[in-house]
Motif scaffolding. Structure first.
Motif, PDB file in Angstrom:
ATOM      1  N   ALA A 201       0.838  -1.201   0.000  1.00 41.74           N
ATOM      2  CA  ALA A 201       0.000   0.000   0.000  1.00 41.74           C
ATOM      3  C   ALA A 201       0.874   1.253   0.000  1.00 41.74           C
ATOM      4  O   ALA A 201       0.592   2.228  -0.708  1.00 41.74           O
ATOM      5  N   GLY A 202       1.953   1.212   0.781  1.00 46.25           N
ATOM      6  CA  GLY A 202       2.867   2.340   0.815  1.00 46.25           C
ATOM      7  C   GLY A 202       3.546   2.567  -0.527  1.00 46.25           C
ATOM      8  O   GLY A 202       3.744   3.713  -0.949  1.00 46.25           O
ATOM      9  N   ILE A 203       3.907   1.489  -1.205  1.00 47.55           N
ATOM     10  CA  ILE A 203       4.530   1.621  -2.526  1.00 47.55           C
ATOM     11  C   ILE A 203       3.554   2.279  -3.508  1.00 47.55           C
ATOM     12  O   ILE A 203       3.937   3.165  -4.295  1.00 47.55           O
ATOM     13  N   ALA A 204       2.287   1.857  -3.468  1.00 44.14           N
ATOM     14  CA  ALA A 204       1.272   2.471  -4.332  1.00 44.14           C
ATOM     15  C   ALA A 204       1.123   3.952  -4.007  1.00 44.14           C
ATOM     16  O   ALA A 204       0.981   4.797  -4.918  1.00 44.14           O
ATOM     17  N   TRP A 205       1.153   4.281  -2.726  1.00 50.05           N
ATOM     18  CA  TRP A 205       1.067   5.686  -2.298  1.00 50.05           C
ATOM     19  C   TRP A 205       2.260   6.479  -2.836  1.00 50.05           C
ATOM     20  O   TRP A 205       2.102   7.599  -3.337  1.00 50.05           O
ATOM     21  N   THR A 206       3.463   5.918  -2.758  1.00 49.70           N
ATOM     22  CA  THR A 206       4.649   6.587  -3.270  1.00 49.70           C
ATOM     23  C   THR A 206       4.550   6.814  -4.770  1.00 49.70           C
ATOM     24  O   THR A 206       4.925   7.885  -5.278  1.00 49.70           O
ATOM     25  N   LEU A 207       4.055   5.823  -5.498  1.00 46.29           N
ATOM     26  CA  LEU A 207       3.856   5.994  -6.937  1.00 46.29           C
ATOM     27  C   LEU A 207       2.896   7.151  -7.213  1.00 46.29           C
ATOM     28  O   LEU A 207       3.059   7.891  -8.191  1.00 46.29           O
ATOM     29  N   PHE A 208       1.905   7.310  -6.344  1.00 44.10           N
ATOM     30  CA  PHE A 208       0.949   8.406  -6.481  1.00 44.10           C
ATOM     31  C   PHE A 208       1.637   9.751  -6.277  1.00 44.10           C
ATOM     32  O   PHE A 208       1.639  10.610  -7.174  1.00 44.10           O
ATOM     33  N   TYR A 209       2.255   9.943  -5.108  1.00 43.04           N
ATOM     34  CA  TYR A 209       2.771  11.282  -4.805  1.00 43.04           C
ATOM     35  C   TYR A 209       4.047  11.617  -5.576  1.00 43.04           C
ATOM     36  O   TYR A 209       4.281  12.786  -5.912  1.00 43.04           O
ATOM     37  N   ASP A 210       4.887  10.626  -5.871  1.00 42.75           N
ATOM     38  CA  ASP A 210       6.132  10.970  -6.552  1.00 42.75           C
ATOM     39  C   ASP A 210       5.940  11.132  -8.056  1.00 42.75           C
ATOM     40  O   ASP A 210       6.732  11.825  -8.703  1.00 42.75           O
ATOM     41  N   THR A 211       4.912  10.529  -8.621  1.00 36.85           N
ATOM     42  CA  THR A 211       4.575  10.819 -10.013  1.00 36.85           C
ATOM     43  C   THR A 211       4.129  12.268 -10.138  1.00 36.85           C
ATOM     44  O   THR A 211       4.526  12.982 -11.072  1.00 36.85           O
ATOM     45  N   ILE A 212       3.321  12.719  -9.182  1.00 35.77           N
ATOM     46  CA  ILE A 212       2.909  14.124  -9.162  1.00 35.77           C
ATOM     47  C   ILE A 212       4.132  15.028  -9.071  1.00 35.77           C
ATOM     48  O   ILE A 212       4.284  15.988  -9.831  1.00 35.77           O
ATOM     49  N   TYR A 213       5.034  14.698  -8.147  1.00 40.53           N
ATOM     50  CA  TYR A 213       6.237  15.513  -7.937  1.00 40.53           C
ATOM     51  C   TYR A 213       7.114  15.540  -9.184  1.00 40.53           C
ATOM     52  O   TYR A 213       7.666  16.585  -9.557  1.00 40.53           O
ATOM     53  N   ALA A 214       7.240  14.398  -9.864  1.00 48.65           N
ATOM     54  CA  ALA A 214       8.137  14.288 -11.024  1.00 48.65           C
ATOM     55  C   ALA A 214       7.664  15.103 -12.213  1.00 48.65           C
ATOM     56  O   ALA A 214       8.459  15.397 -13.119  1.00 48.65           O
ATOM     57  N   HIS A 215       6.404  15.499 -12.234  1.00 51.06           N
ATOM     58  CA  HIS A 215       5.907  16.297 -13.349  1.00 51.06           C
ATOM     59  C   HIS A 215       6.557  17.679 -13.398  1.00 51.06           C
ATOM     60  O   HIS A 215       6.496  18.346 -14.442  1.00 51.06           O
ATOM     61  N   GLN A 216       7.201  18.102 -12.318  1.00 53.20           N
ATOM     62  CA  GLN A 216       7.899  19.385 -12.337  1.00 53.20           C
ATOM     63  C   GLN A 216       9.100  19.377 -13.273  1.00 53.20           C
ATOM     64  O   GLN A 216       9.504  20.424 -13.785  1.00 53.20           O
ATOM     65  N   ASP A 217       9.687  18.189 -13.469  1.00 56.66           N
ATOM     66  CA  ASP A 217      10.971  18.099 -14.169  1.00 56.66           C
ATOM     67  C   ASP A 217      10.890  17.439 -15.539  1.00 56.66           C
ATOM     68  O   ASP A 217      11.916  17.092 -16.122  1.00 56.66           O
ATOM     69  N   THR A 218       9.687  17.227 -16.059  1.00 58.63           N
ATOM     70  CA  THR A 218       9.570  16.423 -17.279  1.00 58.63           C
ATOM     71  C   THR A 218      10.341  17.020 -18.454  1.00 58.63           C
ATOM     72  O   THR A 218      10.968  16.286 -19.233  1.00 58.63           O
ATOM     73  N   GLU A 219      10.316  18.343 -18.614  1.00 62.78           N
ATOM     74  CA  GLU A 219      11.014  18.956 -19.751  1.00 62.78           C
ATOM     75  C   GLU A 219      12.516  18.789 -19.625  1.00 62.78           C
ATOM     76  O   GLU A 219      13.196  18.398 -20.583  1.00 62.78           O
TER      77      GLU A 219
END
Length: 322
Positions: A201-219
């Motif tokens: 469950a924690g891994i799924a949560w991390t995938l949720f919040y860190d995908t959001i965070y990673a959108h800052q650096d996509t370019e």
């Protein structure tokens, strides 16, 4: 206050640090580069590492029906260890990423690429934090010590994951949620299915919040060849985030059912199951505010996961009082 005209990073501050944080305002000047290297100016990471530890410990106490003074030390030891090991892990990350960080707008002000700390100094700082943390780990039972040592494997691999897989966030989840297993073992002496499901469950949560965070650096990531789930999912990110949200809630609920059904009373079971339900609503609130083009908004959403992770802690604490 007089306006010097300097940008924050010109004063040594890191671009995405919490404004007015204690490192930049209260810490001795000579210690600031090293504390910034440990992300002490951005405490959200420590919370995200600590909270699964507290989930695992509290669910273990509910499972066994016992809570002792030593459990209070486990909780405190996990808190100190989370601060130190998050610092050591971030230092290791910055050492390995030093050639990339200078090319990314959000990370070029970090201590190593900005010249505040040498690589040699960073290595010494990393080892010092890890050794102190290991000293705390030695106060735990032997099985928990072994779990803590094994945790170093995903920590060591994570900084390299974004170079060979589109799923580095999964490796972060494996490393950051290990405390759910360790804390359960520290209380009970052995592993079982409830902590494993809580860990997932924690891994799924991390995938949720860190995908959001990673959108800052996509370019920037695209320019230098760094992989992430944010780049992989792109415009389909909301659908994937919704899936991660549901996985978090369902896996945590199943962990609670397996932990409490043998011994828990009905009130405890209802209160405990309210934890993933309420956390799920918080994640849904985050998802409604997700905008991949609003970088400041992405940071705010990411940081709000401290509150999301504290929700199960609150409900588990109520269960212990029930």
């Amino acid at each position: 206050m007089t306006d010097t005209g300097q940008r924050p990073e010109q004063n040594g501050q890191v671009a995405d640090a919490v404004k007015g944080n204690w490192v930049d305002t209260l810490a001795p000047v000579s210690t600031r580069p090293y504390l910034r290297l440990s992300r002490a100016d951005r405490p959200i990471g420590t919370w995200l590492l600590l909270l699964p530890c507290w989930w695992g410990l509290m669910l273990a106490t509910l499972h066994t029906g016992t809570a002792t003074l030593y459990d209070a030390w486990i909780a405190l030891g996990c808190a100190i260890g989370a601060f130190l090991m998050r610092g050591a892990g971030c230092t290791w990350n910055d050492i390995t990423d030093r050639d990339f960080d200078g090319s990314v707008e959000r990370t070029k002000s970090r201590p190593i690429p900005s010249g505040q700390v040498t690589v040699k100094g960073a290595v010494i700082w990393m080892v010092a934090q890890a050794l102190i943390s290991f000293g705390i780990l030695l106060t735990f039972p032997p099985a928990a010590i072994l779990m803590g040592v094994i945790a170093l494997v995903p920590v060591a691999i994570y900084p390299f994951a974004k170079r060979f897989t589109w799923w580095p966030q999964a490796f972060l989840g494996i490393a950051f949620n290990w405390g759910a297993l360790l804390a359960w073992v520290a209380h009970t002496g052995s592993l079982d299915w409830p902590p494993v499901l809580l860990y997932l469950a924690g891994i799924a949560w991390t995938l949720f919040y860190d995908t959001i965070y990673a959108h800052q650096d996509t370019e920037d990531d695209a320019l230098i060849g760094i992989k992430s789930t944010a780049r992989l999912f792109a415009e389909n990110s909301p659908r994937w985030l919704r899936n991660f949200l549901m996985a978090t809630v369902m896996l945590m609920a199943l962990a609670i059912l397996l932990a409490l059904l043998p011994n828990g009373n009905p009130l405890q079971l209802v209160l405990a199951l309210a934890a993933p339900w309420a956390m799920g609503w918080h994640l849904a609130w985050q998802l409604r505010r997700f905008d991949a083009d609003d970088h400041e908004g992405l940071t705010r959403i990411f940081r709000s996961n401290r509150d999301a992770g504290l929700i199960p802690v609150l409900f588990f604490a109520l269960c212990l009082l029930a």
